[in-house]
Design an enzyme around this catalytic site. Structure first.
Site, PDB file in Angstrom:
ATOM      1  N   ASP A  52       1.018  -1.322  -0.076  1.00  0.00           N
ATOM      2  CA  ASP A  52      -0.155   0.021  -0.081  1.00  0.00           C
ATOM      3  C   ASP A  52       0.860   1.301   0.044  1.00  0.00           C
ATOM      4  O   ASP A  52       0.379   2.382  -0.046  1.00  0.00           O
ATOM      5  CB  ASP A  52      -0.943  -0.004   1.164  1.00  0.00           C
ATOM      6  CG  ASP A  52      -0.476  -0.180   2.464  1.00  0.00           C
ATOM      7  OD1 ASP A  52       0.945  -0.146   2.466  1.00  0.00           O
ATOM      8  OD2 ASP A  52      -1.147   0.053   3.559  1.00  0.00           O
ATOM      9  N   SER A  53       2.266   1.019  -0.004  1.00  0.00           N
ATOM     10  CA  SER A  53       3.054   2.178  -0.261  1.00  0.00           C
ATOM     11  C   SER A  53       2.798   2.884  -1.642  1.00  0.00           C
ATOM     12  O   SER A  53       3.192   3.826  -1.937  1.00  0.00           O
ATOM     13  CB  SER A  53       4.436   1.810  -0.219  1.00  0.00           C
ATOM     14  OG  SER A  53       4.725   0.496  -1.029  1.00  0.00           O
ATOM     15  N   ASP A  91      -1.267  -6.537  -0.060  1.00  0.00           N
ATOM     16  CA  ASP A  91      -1.284  -5.772   1.063  1.00  0.00           C
ATOM     17  C   ASP A  91      -2.542  -5.315   1.407  1.00  0.00           C
ATOM     18  O   ASP A  91      -3.553  -4.741   0.519  1.00  0.00           O
ATOM     19  CB  ASP A  91      -0.381  -4.372   1.024  1.00  0.00           C
ATOM     20  CG  ASP A  91       0.372  -4.247   2.187  1.00  0.00           C
ATOM     21  OD1 ASP A  91       0.458  -4.636   3.190  1.00  0.00           O
ATOM     22  OD2 ASP A  91       1.147  -3.037   2.154  1.00  0.00           O
ATOM     23  N   GLU A 122      -1.067  -5.426   8.409  1.00  0.00           N
ATOM     24  CA  GLU A 122      -0.188  -4.760   9.656  1.00  0.00           C
ATOM     25  C   GLU A 122      -0.838  -5.017  11.093  1.00  0.00           C
ATOM     26  O   GLU A 122      -1.885  -4.913  11.140  1.00  0.00           O
ATOM     27  CB  GLU A 122      -0.156  -3.329   9.429  1.00  0.00           C
ATOM     28  CG  GLU A 122       0.545  -2.950   8.278  1.00  0.00           C
ATOM     29  CD  GLU A 122       0.700  -1.376   7.882  1.00  0.00           C
ATOM     30  OE1 GLU A 122       0.528  -0.598   8.890  1.00  0.00           O
ATOM     31  OE2 GLU A 122       1.182  -1.234   6.748  1.00  0.00           O
ATOM     32  N   GLU A 189       9.851  -4.034  10.260  1.00  0.00           N
ATOM     33  CA  GLU A 189      10.151  -2.658   9.609  1.00  0.00           C
ATOM     34  C   GLU A 189      10.704  -1.752  10.567  1.00  0.00           C
ATOM     35  O   GLU A 189      10.222  -1.637  11.663  1.00  0.00           O
ATOM     36  CB  GLU A 189       9.034  -2.189   8.751  1.00  0.00           C
ATOM     37  CG  GLU A 189       9.271  -0.868   8.301  1.00  0.00           C
ATOM     38  CD  GLU A 189       8.170  -0.262   7.329  1.00  0.00           C
ATOM     39  OE1 GLU A 189       7.069  -0.952   7.108  1.00  0.00           O
ATOM     40  OE2 GLU A 189       8.439   1.003   6.974  1.00  0.00           O
TER      41      GLU A 189
HETATM   42  O1  KIV Z   1       3.461  -1.138   1.657  1.00  0.00           O
HETATM   43  C1  KIV Z   1       4.773  -1.396   1.632  1.00  0.00           C
HETATM   44  O2  KIV Z   1       5.640  -1.019   0.585  1.00  0.00           O
HETATM   45  C2  KIV Z   1       5.214  -2.116   2.657  1.00  0.00           C
HETATM   46  C3  KIV Z   1       6.665  -2.183   2.932  1.00  0.00           C
HETATM   47  C4  KIV Z   1       7.233  -1.188   3.469  1.00  0.00           C
HETATM   48  C5  KIV Z   1       6.924  -3.439   3.645  1.00  0.00           C
HETATM   49  O3  KIV Z   1       4.386  -2.734   3.563  1.00  0.00           O
END
Ligand code: KIV
Length: 272
Positions: A52-53, A91, A122, A189
């Site tokens: 979700d980044s 994610d 998460e 992280e």
């Molecule tokens: O969303 C993402 O890119 C992540 C990474 C930073 C592990 O969760």
């Protein structure tokens, strides 16, 4: 010698477990579209995380909080189309799993049907019941502890977690609870290297570090960070693999090789 890309078989959870048991490091990168999925897969990246980044990297949002499940499903479909052999992780975005176990199964189903092989969520011990519920229903789960970006407002910023004895103990307990609940992988992280090493050594599952030192079972970075595309100051744990590379494909190959031969991350520059 590495197996040529064309001869590689699609990675399975079984194979990832074998790699971990043999001490082979797992190379993971974030990936959001079909073109990069093909590049990363061909370059030998084991796992593609549709993170979700993408909210920050692709959409220019200030955090990952605004990202929706529909957007995650769209990008997961794109990645799945470009990928051939890598393990794809979708994610679960903010708001798609916090309500109930049933809500989480519904959201995870959307990502699995979009082409994910595993979902990531998460959160600490409070997610353990949900992890068990998903695993019992045939959905492999990657947990995510330490800095959990969806909680950035609660955490007071993007800061290293587990620095005090008390918070380190909580992280150890949560990691154990999530592995016992059936999580098959754990992303850790932004935690001190020594704590990450202890957690990784205490769990039977691969711990994939990002800003968590070199003693994890594998590493993940945000693709745009390691290609030097991200504007502004990068976190200290990032290495720009485009430096000295002849192409994007070459930079990604160098990343996968550096994770496998343990030359990334560096204890001095890329760890806490
Ligand atoms: O969303 C993402 O890119 C992540 C990474 C930073 C592990 O969760």
């Amino acid at each position: 010698m590495n197996t040529p890309a064309a001869e590689r078989k699609p990675l399975t959870l079984h194979r990832l477990r074998e790699m971990h048991a043999k001490g082979e490091k797992i190379a993971m990168l974030t990936c959001y579209d079909a073109s990069f999925a093909q590049v990363l897969d061909t370059a030998g990246v084991d796992c593609l995380l549709v993170g979700d980044s993408l909210g920050m990297v692709l959409q220019g949002q200030p955090s990952t909080v605004p990202v929706t499940l529909d957007e995650m499903a769209y990008h997961t479909r794109c990645v799945a189309r470009g990928n051939r052999t890598a393990w794809v992780i979708g994610d679960l975005p903010f708001g798609s799993y916090q309500e109930s176990r049933e809500q989480t199964v519904r959201s995870a189903t959307v990502l699995m049907q979009a082409g994910a092989h595993m979902v990531k969520l998460e959160g600490g011990g409070w997610t353990a019941d949900t992890v068990r519920f998903l695993v019992e229903r045939g959905i492999p789960v990657c947990a995510h502890l330490g800095l959990t970006p969806q909680s950035v407002h609660a955490l007071g910023g993007y800061r290293v977690q587990g620095r005090t004895d008390e918070s380190a103990l909580v992280l150890r307990q949560h990691a154990r609870a999530l592995a016992e609940a059936g999580a098959a992988m754990l992303v850790l992280e932004l935690v001190p290297s020594a704590l990450a090493r202890d957690i990784a050594a205490s769990l039977p599952i691969p711990v994939i570090g990002i800003g968590a030192g070199r003693d994890c079972g594998g590493q993940v970075l945000v693709l745009h960070d390691m290609l030097g595309i991200t504007a502004g100051k990068l976190p200290r744990f990032v290495r720009n693999f485009m430096d000295g590379a002849t192409s994007v494909q070459h930079a990604v190959q160098r990343y996968a090789a550096a994770v496998k031969d343990r030359s990334f991350p560096d204890a001095e520059f890329h760890s806490y």
